[in-house]
Design a protein around this motif. Structure first.
Motif, short mmCIF file in Angstrom:
data_model
loop_
_atom_site.label_atom_id
_atom_site.label_comp_id
_atom_site.label_asym_id
_atom_site.label_seq_id
_atom_site.Cartn_x
_atom_site.Cartn_y
_atom_site.Cartn_z
N GLY A 6 1.13 -1.74 0.00
CA GLY A 6 0.00 -0.05 -0.33
C GLY A 6 1.04 1.47 -0.34
N ALA A 7 1.73 1.31 -0.59
CA ALA A 7 2.85 2.27 -0.38
C ALA A 7 3.64 2.35 -1.52
N ALA A 8 4.35 1.76 -2.19
CA ALA A 8 5.62 1.48 -3.09
C ALA A 8 4.57 2.29 -4.14
N LYS A 9 5.67 3.57 -5.57
CA LYS A 9 4.70 3.05 -7.05
C LYS A 9 5.17 2.23 -7.19
N ASN A 10 3.79 1.64 -8.20
CA ASN A 10 3.40 0.29 -8.87
C ASN A 10 3.36 -0.91 -8.36
N MET A 11 3.15 -0.61 -6.59
CA MET A 11 2.92 -1.83 -6.03
C MET A 11 1.99 -1.37 -4.46
N ILE A 12 0.51 -1.48 -5.30
CA ILE A 12 -0.05 -1.35 -4.93
C ILE A 12 -1.11 -2.55 -4.48
N ALA A 62 -5.88 7.08 17.01
CA ALA A 62 -7.23 8.34 16.79
C ALA A 62 -7.86 8.21 18.63
N GLN A 63 -7.61 6.83 18.20
CA GLN A 63 -8.77 5.79 19.94
C GLN A 63 -7.40 6.48 21.20
N GLU A 64 -6.19 6.70 20.60
CA GLU A 64 -5.87 7.45 22.17
C GLU A 64 -5.51 8.99 22.36
N GLY A 65 -5.74 9.90 21.36
CA GLY A 65 -6.32 11.03 21.39
C GLY A 65 -5.44 11.88 20.27
N TYR A 66 -4.62 11.19 19.61
CA TYR A 66 -3.96 12.37 18.46
C TYR A 66 -5.16 12.37 17.80
N THR A 67 -4.34 13.01 16.66
CA THR A 67 -5.73 14.00 15.51
C THR A 67 -4.43 13.27 14.48
N VAL A 68 -4.61 12.29 13.66
CA VAL A 68 -4.38 11.37 12.87
C VAL A 68 -4.32 11.40 11.52
N THR A 69 -4.06 11.30 10.23
CA THR A 69 -3.81 11.72 9.40
C THR A 69 -3.22 10.42 8.10
N GLY A 70 -4.03 9.45 7.56
CA GLY A 70 -3.87 8.06 7.06
C GLY A 70 -3.58 8.46 5.28
N VAL A 71 -2.67 8.20 4.51
CA VAL A 71 -2.24 8.17 3.50
C VAL A 71 -2.03 6.87 3.04
N ASP A 72 -2.68 6.12 1.45
CA ASP A 72 -1.83 5.27 0.81
C ASP A 72 -2.11 5.34 -0.24
N LEU A 73 -1.70 4.65 -1.15
CA LEU A 73 -1.28 4.68 -2.72
C LEU A 73 -3.03 3.88 -3.42
N SER A 74 -2.83 2.84 -1.91
CA SER A 74 -4.47 2.12 -2.48
C SER A 74 -5.70 2.34 -1.84
N ASP A 75 -6.19 2.79 -2.96
CA ASP A 75 -7.95 2.73 -3.15
C ASP A 75 -8.60 1.53 -2.23
N GLN A 96 -5.19 9.56 -1.05
CA GLN A 96 -4.78 8.80 -1.69
C GLN A 96 -2.98 10.07 -1.95
N ALA A 97 -2.04 9.13 -2.20
CA ALA A 97 -1.53 9.55 -3.25
C ALA A 97 -0.06 8.67 -1.87
N ASN A 98 0.56 9.19 -2.78
CA ASN A 98 2.24 8.20 -3.21
C ASN A 98 3.33 9.59 -2.14
N MET A 99 4.19 8.47 -1.58
CA MET A 99 4.65 8.86 -0.42
C MET A 99 6.08 9.39 -1.22
N THR A 100 6.50 9.09 -2.31
CA THR A 100 6.92 9.90 -3.38
C THR A 100 6.53 11.16 -3.64
N ASP A 101 5.46 11.78 -3.34
CA ASP A 101 5.07 13.60 -3.54
C ASP A 101 3.89 13.25 -2.85
N LEU A 102 4.30 14.71 -1.56
CA LEU A 102 2.83 15.08 -0.42
C LEU A 102 2.92 15.93 -0.22
N SER A 103 3.18 16.31 -1.68
CA SER A 103 3.58 17.92 -2.16
C SER A 103 1.83 18.76 -1.38
N GLU A 104 0.06 18.12 -1.42
CA GLU A 104 -0.41 18.37 -1.30
C GLU A 104 -1.07 18.25 -0.26
#
Length: 255
Positions: A6-12, A62-75, A96-104
């Protein structure tokens, strides 16, 4: 040991995301949460879960109280993560994003990447690109924490490794062998899933490639990418690494 991608390019992940999720051991997420708690000592932090997969880690944090955002390449993975969050009555941004480009993305107090997701990157150039992207999304002193399998794992443990799992509805086999590149490994995964109507079993196969490096090489790339202090440990930060350490845990501070 994890077999999440669920992370690398072309490997979902494909349509078998739910099967992988069923096979993951819950205890490893508990270990990761305790590791993060020891590092931070507080819960009022924003965390980016890089290659979040099916959202188990994000939901736990999130259940422990942290504010969390998740990113993954695989829908497919993100769909499962969304289901998991809603089942716990949690609202977690999932992108949904590739970890090599987090510009957004915005900045976060901490970025994590669990279960050797970085090992699915194809080469050192992609690895450094990720480190640079992470550094750009952390404030001064921000934390980057991740784990990777060690060369001992790829070179000594995985070659010839086999694992199988069976229940009333499905069976799973996992075979590993050495890859062509140094400190690389290939995982041959086979699923046999019962069709409820025909009672026949259908076979699904996936081939996964992982690659890792010596601890010093990771540290070199991290320092070049803007992390002024980076340390590597074994056993979720509890031990110094040894020759037979199978998994490296990195704790990195941005300049």
């Amino acid at each position: 040991m994890g077999y999440r991608i669920g992370a690398a390019k072309n490997m979902i992940y494909s349509n078998f995301a739910q099967l992988y999720d069923d096979l993951m051991e819950p205890a490893i997420y508990e270990e990761w949460e305790q590791f993060i708690a020891r590092l931070t000592g507080k819960k009022d932090m924003t965390i980016l879960d890089l290659a979040c997969g099916t959202g188990r880690m994000a939901v736990k944090l999130a259940q422990e109280g942290y504010t969390v955002t998740g990113v993954d390449l695989s829908d497919e993975m993100l769909a499962l993560a969304d289901q998991r969050a809603h089942s716990q009555k949690l609202t977690i941004p999932l992108l949904q994003a590739n970890m090599t480009d987090l510009s957004e993305l915005a900045q976060f107090d901490m970025v994590i990447s669990c279960l050797d997701s970085l090992c699915y990157l194809q080469n050192p150039q992609e690895l450094k690109r990720v480190f640079l992207q992470v550094a750009q999304h952390l404030p001064a002193g921000g934390l980057f924490v991740f784990d990777v399998i060690s060369p001992y794992q790829t070179d000594k443990i995985y070659p010839g490794y086999t694992y199988s799992y069976t229940n009333d509805e499905q069976a799973f086999t996992w075979e590993s062998y050495s890859g062509e590149q140094r400190h690389s490994v290939i995982h041959d995964l086979n699923f046999f899933v019962e069709d409820k109507k025909t009672k026949q079993y259908e076979r699904f196969t996936e081939i996964h490639h992982e690659r890792t490096y010596e601890a010093d090489y990771y540290l070199k790339l991290l320092l070049e990418s803007g992390f002024y202090k980076a340390k590597v440990f074994g056993n979720f930060g509890r031990e110094e690494i040894k020759e037979q350490t199978t998994r490296f845990f990195f704790v990195c501070h941005k300049k």
